[in-house]
Design an enzyme around this catalytic site. Structure first.
Site, PDB file in Angstrom:
ATOM      1  N   GLU A  32       0.788  -1.231   0.000  1.00 58.92           N
ATOM      2  CA  GLU A  32       0.000   0.000   0.000  1.00 58.92           C
ATOM      3  C   GLU A  32       0.823   1.285   0.000  1.00 58.92           C
ATOM      4  O   GLU A  32       0.370   2.299   0.509  1.00 58.92           O
ATOM      5  CB  GLU A  32      -0.973   0.007   1.187  1.00 58.92           C
ATOM      6  CG  GLU A  32      -1.995  -1.121   1.111  1.00 58.92           C
ATOM      7  CD  GLU A  32      -3.052  -1.068   2.215  1.00 58.92           C
ATOM      8  OE1 GLU A  32      -3.025  -0.143   3.035  1.00 58.92           O
ATOM      9  OE2 GLU A  32      -3.916  -1.966   2.228  1.00 58.92           O
TER      10      GLU A  32
ATOM     11  N   GLU B 207      -6.193  -8.476   0.126  1.00 62.86           N
ATOM     12  CA  GLU B 207      -6.558  -8.135   1.496  1.00 62.86           C
ATOM     13  C   GLU B 207      -8.036  -7.833   1.539  1.00 62.86           C
ATOM     14  O   GLU B 207      -8.578  -7.229   0.612  1.00 62.86           O
ATOM     15  CB  GLU B 207      -5.836  -6.876   1.996  1.00 62.86           C
ATOM     16  CG  GLU B 207      -4.424  -7.079   2.401  1.00 62.86           C
ATOM     17  CD  GLU B 207      -3.855  -5.829   3.070  1.00 62.86           C
ATOM     18  OE1 GLU B 207      -4.638  -4.989   3.569  1.00 62.86           O
ATOM     19  OE2 GLU B 207      -2.630  -5.695   3.065  1.00 62.86           O
TER      20      GLU B 207
END
Ligand code: BMA
Length: 994
Positions: free
Chosen positions: A570, A666
């Site tokens: 991320e 995720e």
């Protein structure tokens, strides 16, 4: 201390025979002629191991004690040895012990050097892990300063630094928190960090596990320590320091990353493959690159699978990159590489003083493939590198090294058989296990779809990835035992997972982690350690990162389980998170590019170009591989790449909220760990969901409010907190923990069974790795396994929703019930699903119907779709009086039971069941059988033992009808005492929370 002297020739011969089983008559012949040029000289090697529980640890002020451990951790020894602190996980202790992270901690120890150990030319001190910023001194002289937790430090030490007799080593670890803060202050502009609740700032400025500074599921200890072993080697010739293995199949071009971005020009990796193109086989190659894709066509899947296997079992070239140390310039040696009894090669080399990198190859003509769990066996080979220094005249060495190989030197598989005047004992050897498998990440156009696919092809088979994300298993990294790692990974396999993602905010795991993944067939998405922040690119930072990537990728490259390198977690996404005054966003984009495209990617490709690489997760892939151009933009989009999906506002039990993603790396929602896990770190005043302690341990902003809001949608609202009666308060808290776990289970089941169904449809979803497998401490988190080792209810649900044969259902927006059969089996299956309507009040069967199905290998089909009203019409049921029980059975004998609850649980009147444990017996010393029955319908039946943390039942959180007996097994990692175990059992069901 170990010292090896050169044995006589007979002993040498015996050793050689042992070590070189397949190898070379030439070696033995040369041994027989005896030490040419060596003149019987002593080839000595000295090793002084500095590990142990005999270190002194001091903060230079009020704390000094002996008996500290290396490897070890300051907090752990302050608790266990010095008794200066109590359990850092207990209640609010994290806040009380922040001072530890601000001090400088010095480890010191004496060690002896003798006339014998002092006679080598070169000394090399290896520290396998220092956490993090430290000066290393021997006898008062600073020999190195180190700044990265993620490195193995190799330090050349002058012989003159040592003295005969007692020597002292000191490692002074300064505050990681202060260092990070100083680095950030010295940087020309603000670089935002992840800003977790309760964290120390600026974790992004230090190469230390980012979650060490605090995360949304864990504490901020910024723990100092020595995370690996320390040893001193003395040698006078050369040594093997490390090696890595990359693998290249020879059946046509098999680039690790298939994508239109690779068209036109060829990447570094593809050029390597091009060499193997010449043999043709274009037709095979086509299929090879696509992989055998799951589906439901009439095609003969068995034949396709056989073809995939045949293609994959082509010759493989193992490319070995070894890092060798030499005590002097112009040291000649022979590197001998053996793969079991299968193949071997000898390579003459010529080393310069210091660190040398050597590359060689060895071929396996028909490898036995390594397969992920569920697809085949996990065959592992042993690869051994042995380095033989060559004591010949320099002229001989020159001639040898310069001489081109003659045909008679080389055997048919390309290995050198006759090149080396070997005459010395095996001097230093290193061995690892490896597995042979091909891997590709396929990002290619899909029919009638915008965007590209995203899936992994292993040995020619498209694999549906099922698993979870791995975070550090403890805040104090050296406290994580192999047994704990094994329990967690075994739990992953037991829940039908085939992949784990080692998340980039933690640490590179120790060798045992990957060895176990190799053995269990668990695939690994391995990230490099960057997460959820922007990063600086000062010279010191990028130079540390370069060495880190080179070392870690080389170390981990031997593991077949690792199928992708991920640049970060991320960080690309984080480019959109911050609005920093006076710094244009482009600055951070350029920084990102330079760090992850130029530095990280280059270093990964250099160490291992034969595995897929993505620079960030989530990301949207590439527009072009060469030049390397990213598909910048909203990483939340679903058409390209992988997705991280979090939605805390909407109803997580509604299938409609989940995106049609290609690959979900995720996704998740929180729950509380069980009361048993809380017990060790709380007192009774903490036992309510909004107590001061629970608020303190909740690191996800609004996390508990979100839990309450979700619960209110479906369940009778959480039980009240405050009561003067401790037993009632405890029961309420236990119910709260239990209810949050039901909620979490249902939300993951909704999402993940949906994503598994989507593999057969347009979305081509080909993987789900949920957030998160394990815990770092006892706190409200997304995990499915608690820090104690206990499985949350989610993990039992995962076992069902990841099962290779799954029956699942959902109700759509127009109130129709859909039932699907989804298969990860390698054969086509047919069978039937019986849909039963059963009364909540008694469990009695109201009506039933049977639907037959057939599903292709690795396929998914809808087998039933009808309005709920139509289903109920044929019965005496309403949505609040009956639930649907689905009994699936294949003709090959596989059975599953699934349920559809058509009304909110809060709307349903449940009877109060009496659940009885009817028998407990031992199957063997670590496995018990437990039988349960219920007086009436019991939902989400959850059985626990209060005495075993690292164990699990065969099933839990299930529906039990009065007509049934649940026969469960409990598997423990330690021996069970029958009576203690029986007495420790406790069962609850949903009705208890009413
Ligand atoms: C993801 C992860 C972690 C985090 C989790 C839950 O973004 O990468 O950073 O812990 O979400 O918020």
């Amino acid at each position: 201390m170990i010292r090896f002297n050169q044995p006589d020739c007979r002993v040498r011969r015996a050793r050689l025979l042992r070590l070189l089983a397949v190898a070379t008559v030439a070696v033995l012949a040369l041994c027989a002629v005896g030490g040419r040029g060596g003149g019987g000289g002593v080839l000595a090697y000295t090793e002084v191991r500095l590990n142990g529980r005999d270190w002194t640890l001091s903060n230079g002020a009020n704390v000094t004690f002996s008996g500290a451990s290396v490897p070890g951790n300051v907090h752990v020894d302050l608790q266990d040895v010095a008794k200066v602190i109590s359990d850092p996980y207990y209640r609010f202790n994290e806040a009380a012990y922040r001072w530890i992270a601000m001090d400088t901690w010095t480890y010191s120890k004496s060690f002896a050097m003798t006339a014998v150990t002092l006679q080598e030319k070169q000394y090399w001190l290896t520290l396998e892990g220092v956490d993090t910023v430290a000066s290393i001194m021997i006898n008062g002289k600073t020999i190195a300063s180190v700044q990265s937790q993620h490195l193995r430090h190799g330090i050349a030490v002058d012989r003159g630094v040592f003295v005969l007799g007692s020597n002292q080593i000191k490692i002074a670890i300064s505050s990681a928190v202060n260092y990070a803060s100083q680095q950030s202050q010295a940087y020309p502009y603000v670089v935002p960090d992840s800003g977790q609740l309760g964290s120390f700032p600026h974790a992004n400025f230090i190469r230390k596990a980012q979650s060490d500074f605090g995360w949304d599921w864990g504490p901020a200890f910024a723990p100092p320590g020595i995370n690996g072993g320390i040893y001193l080697q003395g040698f006078s010739d050369c040594l093997i320091d490390a090696f890595g293995v990359s693998q290249l199949f020879q059946a046509g071009a098999r680039p690790p990353h298939r994508s239109p971005a690779h068209d036109g020009s060829r990447s570094h990796a593809e050029q390597a493959y091009a060499g193997f193109d010449a043999n043709g086989a274009q037709q095979q190659q086509e299929q090879d690159e696509q992989g055998v894709f799951p589906g439901n066509s009439e095609s003969d899947h068995d034949a396709s699978l056989a073809e995939a296997r045949r293609l994959a079992a082509s010759p493989v070239t193992l490319i070995i990159s070894a890092t060798l140390l030499s005590a002097a310039d112009k040291v000649a040696a022979v590197l001998y590489v053996a793969i079991d009894q299968v193949t071997a090669t000898t390579v003459p080399i010529f080393l310069d003083h210091g660190v040398n990198n050597v590359e060689t190859t060895v071929n396996i003509a028909s490898p036995i493939l390594w397969w992920p769990v569920g697809y085949g066996a996990q065959h592992l080979y042993n690869i051994t590198l042995t380095l033989y220094p060559l004591k010949a005249d320099p002229a001989d060495i020159d001639a040898l090294v310069a001489r081109p190989l003659r045909p008679e030197d080389t055997s048919s598989d390309g290995s050198v058989t006759n090149a080396s005047p070997l005459h010395e004992m095996p001097y230093y050897a290193r061995s690892r296990s490896i597995g042979v498998r091909s891997v590709q990440l396929v990002e290619e156009p899909l029919a009638n779809q915008t965007g590209l696919s995203f899936y992994f092809v292993i040995n020619g088979l498209a694999i549906y990835a099922k698993g979870a994300n791995w975070i550090p298993a403890d805040a104090f990294h050296t406290r994580v035992t192999p047994a704990k790692i094994n329990h967690l990974l075994q739990s992953a396999v037991a829940a039908n997972m085939n992949m784990v993602r080692v998340w980039g905010g933690g640490i590179y795991q120790p060798e045992i982690f990957y060895d176990l993944c190799d053995q269990k067939g668990l695939l690994v998405w391995q990230e490099l350690m960057f997460a959820c922040a922007l990063y600086p690119r000062s010279a010191i930072f990028t130079s540390l990162v370069t060495v880190e990537v080179q070392q870690q990728v080389q170390r981990l490259s031997t593991h077949p389980s690792i199928i992708i390198w991920g640049g970060n977690n991320e960080v690309e996404a984080a480019l959109n998170w911050y609005d920093v005054p006076n710094v244009a966003p482009q600055v951070y984009s350029v920084d990102y590019w330079q760090l992850f495209a130029d530095v990280v990617r280059t270093a990964v490709l250099k160490a291992d170009p034969n595995r897929p690489f993505v620079d960030s997760s989530p990301s949207k892939g590439l527009l072009s591989e060469s030049p390397y151009v990213k598909r910048w933009g909203d990483v939340g989009g679903t058409a390209y790449g992988d997705v991280h999906f979090y939605d805390y506002a909407d109803d997580c039990q509604s299938v409609a909220i989940y995106p049609q993603a290609r690959f979900v790396s995720e996704f998740g929602f929180q729950s509380f760990p069980s009361f048993q896990t809380w017990l060790a770190v709380t007192t009774s005043e903490d036992w309510s969901y909004d107590s001061a302690l629970m608020q303190f341990r909740q690191r996800h902003p609004q996390g508990t409010d979100q839990l309450v809001a979700q619960l209110k949608r479906h369940f009778r609202t959480p039980t009240p907190n405050a009561t003067s009666d401790q037993a009632t308060q405890q029961e309420h808290f236990e119910q709260w923990c239990y209810l949050t776990q039901i909620q979490q289970s249902l939300c993951y089941e909704t999402a993940i069974s949906n994503w598994r169904r989507l593999k057969g449809e347009d979305a081509h979803t080909m993987g789900v790795l949920y957030w998160q497998l394990n815990d770092i401490w006892q706190g409200p988190t997304w995990s499915s396994i608690e820090w104690s080792g206990r499985w949350k209810m989610l993990h039992y649900h995962a076992k069902r929703f990841f099962a290779p044969f799954m029956v699942s259902s959902y109700v759509d927006a127009s109130n129709s019930l859909h039932v699907h059969v989804t298969s990860d089996l390698l054969t086509a299956e047919s069978g039937s699903v019986v849909l039963e309507l059963r009364a909540y009040s008694t469990g009695a069967l109201d009506s039933s119907s049977s639907v037959s199905f057939s599903v292709g290998a690795l396929g998914s089909v809808e087998i039933y779709a009808d309005a709920v009203s139509n289903l109920l019409k044929k019965s005496g049921c309403t949505i609040t009086s009956c639930f649907v029980r689905m009994l699936g059975e294949t003709n090959s004998g596989l059975n599953v039971t699934a349920h559809a609850f058509l009304a909110e649980f809060s709307q349903v009147t449940l009877p109060q069941p009496t659940i009885t444990i009817t028998s407990v017996s031992l199957v063997n010393s670590t496995v018990a059988e437990v039988r349960l029955s219920a007086s009436t319908v019991a939902l989400f039946v959850f059985i626990e033992t209060t005495i075993v943390d690292a164990g699990y039942f065969s099933d839990n959180g299930f529906t039990l009808l009065p007509s049934e007996v649940a026969v469960l097994t409990f598997t423990s990692t330690t021996p069970l005492d029958l009576s203690a175990f029986s007495n420790s059992l406790h069962v609850r069901s949903l009705r208890d929370t009413y």
